[in-house]
Design a protein around this motif. Structure first.
Motif, PDB file in Angstrom:
ATOM      1  N   GLU A  88     -15.929   4.143  13.292  1.00 36.66           N
ATOM      2  CA  GLU A  88     -17.288   4.662  13.372  1.00 36.66           C
ATOM      3  C   GLU A  88     -17.799   4.688  14.814  1.00 36.66           C
ATOM      4  OE1 GLU A  88     -19.766   2.448  10.699  1.00 36.66           O
ATOM      5  OE2 GLU A  88     -19.043   3.524   8.936  1.00 36.66           O
ATOM      6  N   ALA A  89     -17.261   3.804  15.653  1.00 35.00           N
ATOM      7  CA  ALA A  89     -17.676   3.765  17.052  1.00 35.00           C
ATOM      8  C   ALA A  89     -16.853   4.705  17.933  1.00 35.00           C
ATOM      9  CB  ALA A  89     -17.586   2.339  17.589  1.00 35.00           C
ATOM     10  N   GLY A  90     -15.955   5.468  17.326  1.00 36.85           N
ATOM     11  CA  GLY A  90     -15.255   6.505  18.067  1.00 36.85           C
ATOM     12  C   GLY A  90     -13.807   6.227  18.408  1.00 36.85           C
ATOM     13  N   ALA A  91     -13.277   5.079  18.024  1.00 38.27           N
ATOM     14  CA  ALA A  91     -11.883   4.778  18.319  1.00 38.27           C
ATOM     15  C   ALA A  91     -10.966   5.475  17.319  1.00 38.27           C
ATOM     16  CB  ALA A  91     -11.643   3.275  18.279  1.00 38.27           C
ATOM     17  N   LYS A  92      -9.782   5.833  17.799  1.00 36.25           N
ATOM     18  CA  LYS A  92      -8.747   6.335  16.901  1.00 36.25           C
ATOM     19  C   LYS A  92      -8.036   5.118  16.315  1.00 36.25           C
ATOM     20  CE  LYS A  92      -4.674   9.312  16.573  1.00 36.25           C
ATOM     21  NZ  LYS A  92      -3.707  10.177  17.321  1.00 36.25           N
ATOM     22  N   VAL A  93      -8.207   4.901  15.017  1.00 37.24           N
ATOM     23  CA  VAL A  93      -7.769   3.662  14.366  1.00 37.24           C
ATOM     24  C   VAL A  93      -6.633   3.936  13.386  1.00 37.24           C
ATOM     25  CG1 VAL A  93      -8.476   1.788  12.830  1.00 37.24           C
ATOM     26  CG2 VAL A  93     -10.055   2.624  14.577  1.00 37.24           C
ATOM     27  N   ILE A  94      -5.664   3.043  13.391  1.00 37.79           N
ATOM     28  CA  ILE A  94      -4.658   3.012  12.331  1.00 37.79           C
ATOM     29  C   ILE A  94      -4.742   1.637  11.676  1.00 37.79           C
ATOM     30  CG2 ILE A  94      -2.203   3.039  11.749  1.00 37.79           C
ATOM     31  CD1 ILE A  94      -1.756   5.000  14.009  1.00 37.79           C
ATOM     32  N   LEU A  95      -4.865   1.615  10.350  1.00 35.77           N
ATOM     33  CA  LEU A  95      -4.884   0.383   9.561  1.00 35.77           C
ATOM     34  C   LEU A  95      -3.637   0.361   8.699  1.00 35.77           C
ATOM     35  CD1 LEU A  95      -6.272  -2.142   8.269  1.00 35.77           C
ATOM     36  CD2 LEU A  95      -7.432  -0.561   6.713  1.00 35.77           C
ATOM     37  N   ILE A  96      -2.834  -0.700   8.810  1.00 33.09           N
ATOM     38  CA  ILE A  96      -1.649  -0.814   7.972  1.00 33.09           C
ATOM     39  C   ILE A  96      -1.775  -2.029   7.062  1.00 33.09           C
ATOM     40  CG2 ILE A  96      -0.183   0.341   9.668  1.00 33.09           C
ATOM     41  CD1 ILE A  96       1.036  -2.402  10.341  1.00 33.09           C
ATOM     42  N   GLU A  97      -1.205  -1.914   5.871  1.00 38.41           N
ATOM     43  CA  GLU A  97      -1.241  -2.966   4.861  1.00 38.41           C
ATOM     44  C   GLU A  97       0.080  -2.943   4.092  1.00 38.41           C
ATOM     45  OE1 GLU A  97      -1.541  -5.699   2.171  1.00 38.41           O
ATOM     46  OE2 GLU A  97      -3.174  -5.520   3.630  1.00 38.41           O
ATOM     47  N   LYS A  98       0.708  -4.122   3.946  1.00 38.04           N
ATOM     48  CA  LYS A  98       2.017  -4.142   3.295  1.00 38.04           C
ATOM     49  C   LYS A  98       1.949  -3.953   1.788  1.00 38.04           C
ATOM     50  CE  LYS A  98       2.514  -9.169   2.722  1.00 38.04           C
ATOM     51  NZ  LYS A  98       3.332 -10.338   3.083  1.00 38.04           N
ATOM     52  N   ASP A  99       0.797  -4.221   1.185  1.00 43.24           N
ATOM     53  CA  ASP A  99       0.650  -4.026  -0.250  1.00 43.24           C
ATOM     54  C   ASP A  99       0.201  -2.589  -0.531  1.00 43.24           C
ATOM     55  OD1 ASP A  99       0.765  -4.734  -2.888  1.00 43.24           O
ATOM     56  OD2 ASP A  99      -0.951  -6.077  -2.849  1.00 43.24           O
ATOM     57  N   GLU A 100       0.136  -2.243  -1.815  1.00 39.29           N
ATOM     58  CA  GLU A 100      -0.265  -0.888  -2.176  1.00 39.29           C
ATOM     59  C   GLU A 100      -1.780  -0.706  -2.225  1.00 39.29           C
ATOM     60  OE1 GLU A 100       1.472  -0.105  -5.951  1.00 39.29           O
ATOM     61  OE2 GLU A 100       0.434  -1.767  -6.965  1.00 39.29           O
ATOM     62  N   ILE A 101      -2.518  -1.810  -2.121  1.00 39.05           N
ATOM     63  CA  ILE A 101      -3.973  -1.770  -2.100  1.00 39.05           C
ATOM     64  C   ILE A 101      -4.472  -2.784  -1.073  1.00 39.05           C
ATOM     65  CG2 ILE A 101      -4.263  -1.038  -4.503  1.00 39.05           C
ATOM     66  CD1 ILE A 101      -4.889  -3.995  -5.170  1.00 39.05           C
ATOM     67  N   GLY A 102      -5.770  -2.692  -0.737  1.00 39.73           N
ATOM     68  CA  GLY A 102      -6.392  -3.687   0.117  1.00 39.73           C
ATOM     69  C   GLY A 102      -6.800  -4.910  -0.683  1.00 39.73           C
ATOM     70  N   HIS A 103      -7.174  -5.962   0.018  1.00 37.45           N
ATOM     71  CA  HIS A 103      -7.542  -7.226  -0.623  1.00 37.45           C
ATOM     72  C   HIS A 103      -8.707  -7.864   0.115  1.00 37.45           C
ATOM     73  CE1 HIS A 103      -3.886  -7.556  -3.147  1.00 37.45           C
ATOM     74  NE2 HIS A 103      -3.280  -6.976  -2.137  1.00 37.45           N
ATOM     75  N   GLY A 104      -9.271  -8.903  -0.493  1.00 38.60           N
ATOM     76  CA  GLY A 104     -10.125  -9.813   0.234  1.00 38.60           C
ATOM     77  C   GLY A 104     -11.586  -9.469   0.324  1.00 38.60           C
TER      78      GLY A 104
END
Length: 566
Positions: A88-104
């Motif tokens: 949202e602040a303008g950075a090009k972001v990549i988020l990786i997660e080893k599971d098939e869904i997010g958690h927490g």
């Protein structure tokens, strides 16, 4: 107070680095942890068996190379907030997660100070008092700059999160503002912000609203140009000329390389599901727990912590885990670790009389959740027993506990409490299953629990005497939380701790930069959430509901913004 890149990465970094380096040098340490904290893992001769070696990976075996400003590893609470706010602040972001869904993403408690919900209920919290309370719980073995960030900016995180929740039909944020009217030995803080849409609880979580929240978080990242890769596992970080510049990650199609020009954020949730790390770093937790809490089913196996240690990061010298005192087992089941089959029994956190297998009272029962588990380490069987009588409904209402130990539904309380009558039904079902003991006499109760009847009878007599006096002359429990054992039927439960998560990670500066072998920050490497050390030590201060989820959200927000501005 406005926050910019200069204030975020300036004075706080200097203060945080100095404090954490000092703490590492002064604290008593176990041999393996000592070597890691002094030299990092680059010294192979000192690396413990659980750490292993960094895998040998080359660019030649990569099927894809990606470029971004910031790489976030782990789609949990802290990772989601970092990725969302960075994008949202303008950075090009990549988020990786080893599971098939997010958690927490918690539904029952985001801790915050100064939110719009607290303002609406005229809730005011003294930040200086709270800061010192947190430091006392940790015996000073923490970096106060990290606590200050939560205290000063958590209202922004929860207000932002509230906008997301309130965009879901029927969903809202419920503030737990009702604290006990009478003084308590341990201060109670009205910090818990619960996410509620009225849906049914499943394993202590409103899965429907949590799923919808994560869908909206995913959408916010992608709508702002971010990329989310599920089933993508961090294998190792990539360092060039002493700086972390990216990471290798495995996918179903093969290995990929991700270059991150502004930094890699490690937020993989700790290591509660890594047996070797738990056995080496927190054997005392294994010894005194009897089951898993629902949150501990997340795939937290220490991947991020190990990857940082391979690059020379320092492990916090003080290990900590979040433990709930409600792991119910049958009287003939041994307390032998979280695989002992402990049942999540909310009533177990109520301050009823608790005794050891000799029938002796051993603690003020009105303490933080994990204190009773810590005390039980002194016993050969690591077990303790909670007992109560037929007047428990009235007792529970008088006790007025807070957070997820709450039993009754009341205005300003935890709105995801089970309720008195539902708890009564649960108790009878557990009696039928042989997990709870129900008896007409104290002698029968002692026999059913397998504890010494003579000593137990004397202990109960003393507890009744203290209740009549209205003063706990032995352990100092608050008078309004004393109870008697006179009215049949009597109930008893054998309990151990429930493991939720580890709170033990690598040492960081006040701006979340990971510290290297010489106490200097490793350029390009950041840790937040349960992969970050220096925030808790020995205990989790649960009398401010949602403190951990709140700090994960707040730190993720701040780091995402800061890296976007770098």
């Amino acid at each position: 107070m406005d926050m910019n890149r200069r204030t975020f990465l300036g004075g706080a970094a200097l203060f945080g680095a100095a404090l954490t380096a000092t703490a590492a040098g002064c604290a008593p340490q176990e041999p393996a942890r000592d070597e890691l904290s002094k030299t990092g893992a680059n010294d192979e001769s000192s690396a413990p068996a659980w750490l292993g070696e960094a895998p040998a990976i080359s660019d030649d075996e990569c099927v894809e190379t990606l470029d971004c400003d910031m790489l976030v590893v782990g789609a949990g609470c802290s990772g989601y907030f970092a990725a969302c706010h960075g994008a949202e602040a303008g950075a090009k972001v990549i988020l990786i997660e080893k599971d098939e869904i997010g958690h927490g993403i918690r539904d029952s408690g985001f801790g915050a100070v100064g939110s719009r919900y607290q303002v609406a209920h005229n809730v005011k919290i003294d930040k200086a008092e709270y800061l010192n309370d947190l430091i006392r719980y940790a015996d000073g073995q923490v970096n106060p700059a990290l606590h200050r960030k939560w205290l000063d900016y958590s209202h922004e995180a929860i207000d932002w999160y509230g906008d997301i929740v309130e965009s879901i039909d029927g969903a809202q944020i419920d503030l737990e503002w009702s604290m006990p009217a009478e003084p308590t030995r341990y201060h109670m803080w009205p910090t818990g912000h619960g996410t509620n849409d009225g849906s049914e609880l499943v394993g202590g979580i409103q899965t429907a609203v949590v799923g919808k929240v994560m869908e909206r978080l995913d959408a916010r990242i992608r709508d702002n140009g971010g990329d989310i890769r599920y089933l993508t596992k961090l294998e190792r970080l990539i360092s060039e000329q002493g700086a972390v510049v990216g990471a290798y990650a495995s996918t179903a199609d093969g290995m990929i390389r991700i270059n991150a020009s502004r930094g890699v954020v490690v937020a993989t949730g700790g290591y509660c599901n890594n047996e070797a790390m738990m056995a080496a770093l927190q054997p005392e937790v294994i010894a005194t727990t009897s089951g898993w809490c629902c949150h501990a089913t997340q795939p937290a196996t220490g991947d991020g912590i190990k990857a940082m240690l391979w690059e020379g990061a320092q492990l916090d010298p003080t290990s900590t885990a979040m433990i709930f005192d409600r792991g119910l087992v049958s009287p003939d089941t041994a307390i032998a670790g979280p695989d002992s089959g402990g049942y999540y029994f909310t009533l177990g956190s109520q301050p009823f009389l608790k005794v050891n297998s000799k029938g002796e009272r051993f603690i003020n029962e009105s303490t933080p959740y994990d204190y009773v588990s810590h005390a039980a380490r002194r016993f050969g069987d690591h077990a303790y027993f909670m007992v109560w009588d037929a007047n428990w409904r009235d007792d529970v209402l008088r006790f007025h506990t807070i957070g997820c130990s709450t039993i009754d539904l009341h205005e300003g309380g935890d709105q995801q409490a089970m309720g008195i009558e539902a708890t009564a039904e649960e108790m009878e079902a557990l009696v039928e299953q042989g997990l709870l003991v129900k008896a007409d006499t104290l002698e029968e109760l002692a026999a059913g629990l397998g504890i010494d009847a003579t000593t137990f009878a004397a202990t109960v007599a003393r507890a009744n005497e203290l209740y009549d006096k209205g003063e706990d002359e032995d352990f100092g429990k608050e008078p309004f939380r004393l109870s008697a054992m006179r009215t049949a039927p009597f109930y008893g439960a054998k309990l151990g701790g429930l493991l939720l998560c580890t709170l033990h990670g690598v040492q960081v500066t006040g701006d979340f930069q990971v510290l290297g072998p010489n106490g200097d920050p490793i350029p390009g490497l950041y840790a937040i959430g349960n992969d970050m050390g220096g925030y808790y030590a020995s205990s989790y201060p649960n009398f401010g509901a949602g403190t951990n989820a709140g700090r994960c959200a707040t730190h993720g927000m701040l780091l995402g913004r800061a890296l976007a501005q770098a």
